[in-house]
Design a protein around this motif. Structure first.
Motif, PDB file in Angstrom:
ATOM      1  N   ALA A 177     -17.673   0.441 -11.639  1.00 36.29           N
ATOM      2  CA  ALA A 177     -17.677  -0.342 -11.264  1.00 36.29           C
ATOM      3  C   ALA A 177     -17.247  -2.177 -11.167  1.00 36.29           C
ATOM      4  N   ARG A 178     -16.690  -2.018 -12.553  1.00 32.84           N
ATOM      5  CA  ARG A 178     -15.962  -2.923 -12.666  1.00 32.84           C
ATOM      6  C   ARG A 178     -14.663  -3.325 -12.074  1.00 32.84           C
ATOM      7  N   GLU A 179     -13.682  -2.703 -11.086  1.00 35.37           N
ATOM      8  CA  GLU A 179     -12.726  -2.819 -10.465  1.00 35.37           C
ATOM      9  C   GLU A 179     -13.931  -2.863  -9.298  1.00 35.37           C
ATOM     10  N   LEU A 180     -14.455  -1.686  -8.783  1.00 41.88           N
ATOM     11  CA  LEU A 180     -15.387  -1.403  -7.375  1.00 41.88           C
ATOM     12  C   LEU A 180     -15.864  -2.568  -7.382  1.00 41.88           C
ATOM     13  N   ALA A 181     -16.959  -3.774  -7.758  1.00 39.59           N
ATOM     14  CA  ALA A 181     -17.846  -4.051  -7.728  1.00 39.59           C
ATOM     15  C   ALA A 181     -17.629  -5.547  -8.469  1.00 39.59           C
ATOM     16  N   GLY A 182     -15.765  -5.390  -8.848  1.00 38.16           N
ATOM     17  CA  GLY A 182     -15.528  -6.757  -9.639  1.00 38.16           C
ATOM     18  C   GLY A 182     -16.795  -7.687  -9.757  1.00 38.16           C
ATOM     19  N   ASP A 183     -16.871  -6.368 -11.103  1.00 45.48           N
ATOM     20  CA  ASP A 183     -17.515  -7.354 -12.657  1.00 45.48           C
ATOM     21  C   ASP A 183     -17.100  -6.721 -13.801  1.00 45.48           C
ATOM     22  N   PRO A 184     -16.850  -7.592 -13.866  1.00 48.26           N
ATOM     23  CA  PRO A 184     -15.343  -7.738 -15.240  1.00 48.26           C
ATOM     24  C   PRO A 184     -17.309  -7.864 -16.990  1.00 48.26           C
ATOM     25  N   LEU A 185     -18.342  -7.570 -16.206  1.00 48.34           N
ATOM     26  CA  LEU A 185     -19.276  -7.717 -17.055  1.00 48.34           C
ATOM     27  C   LEU A 185     -19.316  -7.083 -18.082  1.00 48.34           C
ATOM     28  N   VAL A 186     -18.998  -5.061 -16.469  1.00 45.26           N
ATOM     29  CA  VAL A 186     -19.471  -4.156 -17.447  1.00 45.26           C
ATOM     30  C   VAL A 186     -18.319  -3.606 -18.400  1.00 45.26           C
ATOM     31  N   HIS A 187     -18.182  -2.873 -19.565  1.00 46.41           N
ATOM     32  CA  HIS A 187     -17.097  -2.831 -20.704  1.00 46.41           C
ATOM     33  C   HIS A 187     -17.161  -1.556 -21.097  1.00 46.41           C
ATOM     34  N   PRO A 188     -16.350  -1.065 -21.779  1.00 47.56           N
ATOM     35  CA  PRO A 188     -16.568   0.309 -21.879  1.00 47.56           C
ATOM     36  C   PRO A 188     -17.764  -0.013 -24.098  1.00 47.56           C
ATOM     37  N   VAL A 189     -18.110   1.196 -23.849  1.00 48.86           N
ATOM     38  CA  VAL A 189     -18.482   0.759 -25.680  1.00 48.86           C
ATOM     39  C   VAL A 189     -18.348   2.498 -25.759  1.00 48.86           C
ATOM     40  N   ARG A 190     -16.922   2.433 -26.892  1.00 49.78           N
ATOM     41  CA  ARG A 190     -16.449   3.433 -27.214  1.00 49.78           C
ATOM     42  C   ARG A 190     -17.398   4.615 -27.797  1.00 49.78           C
ATOM     43  N   GLY A 191     -18.006   6.497 -28.050  1.00 50.97           N
ATOM     44  CA  GLY A 191     -18.398   6.475 -29.364  1.00 50.97           C
ATOM     45  C   GLY A 191     -17.551   7.830 -28.780  1.00 50.97           C
ATOM     46  N   GLN A 192     -17.538   8.505 -30.443  1.00 53.81           N
ATOM     47  CA  GLN A 192     -16.574   9.604 -30.910  1.00 53.81           C
ATOM     48  C   GLN A 192     -17.643  10.291 -31.623  1.00 53.81           C
ATOM     49  N   LEU A 193     -17.982  11.727 -31.341  1.00 55.20           N
ATOM     50  CA  LEU A 193     -18.672  13.113 -31.420  1.00 55.20           C
ATOM     51  C   LEU A 193     -17.195  14.433 -31.945  1.00 55.20           C
ATOM     52  N   VAL A 194     -18.176  15.144 -32.957  1.00 52.03           N
ATOM     53  CA  VAL A 194     -18.261  15.801 -34.048  1.00 52.03           C
ATOM     54  C   VAL A 194     -18.920  16.920 -33.079  1.00 52.03           C
TER      55      VAL A 194
END
Length: 331
Positions: A177-194
């Motif tokens: 939605a960052r690109e499709l809706a032109g919404d810079p408020l949506v952003h990644p929070v990276r999660g790593q798992l094992v």
């Protein structure tokens, strides 16, 4: 959008939010298609540890109702765990107190302070849904098909594309939605798992350090014991970091020593679609069509999926407010 209206709906996005929303719409009598660039098994939802809990999601004033509505559904699905992937499992949220939670906590039967034997410190014991996404996502897709919906692999670069084929479009694209809706408020929070071989652990555990990016969680799933995790803001990397993985295992082994010697089965990375608040609202397009936005669920997409789907399926609840500031697009 009301139930007595007829017509086509295209849901863009095939993760847990998109599929759940599509099911709700299809069951209400709409002709529904899901457009997704890849199968659900390759979506961010597939990486989730998937313990029900309102984690990294706002606004709390609305999240509680969405989460409890979803909890009721998962409790029913847990009666058929082999089919749905949903189980009710006991565990402890460390460093958590009842008086530190919102009003929604009163709606969780049996939630109580953990005993010293259950957790060496302040914690909350609960019996909550733990969802095996490798089973649950295919089950959701099957439910969509049974309700008369369709799932199609199709990339979308502009919401005008589905709007040209259906009078109602539901935007469940998460980070897209960052690109499709032109919404810079949506952003990644990276999660790593094992993922490691389970040495016999049957209960889950979480412990979040709010002063750092690190957390500790141990989730027993049918395919292995999931160890976590991280919450790295604005990090787009999908490549597992070996040092981060070692630190995750060490944190979990400090709590449950038997984990130290467990064989590693898999490394996972997912990008949570975070936003200051979930965007659940409708937008009327210049050509007369309607887009219902349903994204920005952060680390709680599974937790609120059914509550948000039912509101998204009813038209998004609120008309569009001021547009997001600035241009969209990944930095």
């Amino acid at each position: 959008m009301t139930r007595d209206q007829s017509g086509d709906v295209i849901v863009v996005g095939g993760g847990v939010i998109g599929l759940t929303t599509a099911i709700v719409l299809a069951r209400s009598g709409r002709r529904v298609r899901v457009w997704a660039r890849e199968p659900a098994e390759r979506a961010t939802s597939a990486v989730a540890g998937a313990l029900w809990w309102p984690y990294r999601i706002r606004p709390e004033s609305l999240v509680g109702d969405w989460a409890l509505e979803s909890l009721a559904v998962y409790r029913e699905l847990a009666e058929r765990p082999e089919e749905t992937g949903v189980r009710l499992v006991e565990g402890v949220h460390g460093e958590t107190r009842l008086d530190g939670l919102g009003a929604w906590a009163a709606g969780i039967d049996g939630l109580r302070a953990a005993t010293d034997a259950e957790y060496p410190g302040t914690g909350l014991w609960g019996r909550l849904p733990l969802i095996d996404m490798s089973t649950h996502l295919p089950w959701l897709r099957e439910q969509l098909l049974r309700a008369g919906g369709r799932a199609e692999e199709r990339a979308v670069t502009d919401l005008a594309e589905p709007a040209a084929e259906a009078p109602v479009v539901v935007n469940c694209t998460g980070l897209g939605a960052r690109e499709l809706a032109g919404d810079p408020l949506v952003h990644p929070v990276r999660g790593q798992l094992v993922v490691v071989e389970n040495p016999g652990i049957t209960t889950w555990l979480t412990s979040v350090d709010h002063s750092s990016k690190a957390s500790t969680y141990i989730l027993p799933q049918p395919g292995g014991l999931i160890l976590g995790g991280t919450a790295e803001e604005d990090d787009w990397s999908l490549t597992p970091d070996p040092r981060t993985a070692a630190a995750i295992v060490a944190r979990c082994a400090a709590v449950r020593p038997e984990i130290a010697g467990a064989r590693v089965l898999q490394h996972r990375v997912g990008l949570r679609p975070a936003r200051d608040t979930v965007r659940l609202e409708r937008e009327v397009l210049p050509g007369g069509g309607t887009v219902v936005h349903n994204y920005g669920h952060g680390g709680a997409g599974v937790t609120v999926a059914w509550g948000c789907a039912r509101r998204g399926g009813a038209g998004g609840g609120a008309p569009r407010g001021p547009p997001p500031p600035g241009p969209g697009g990944r930095p």
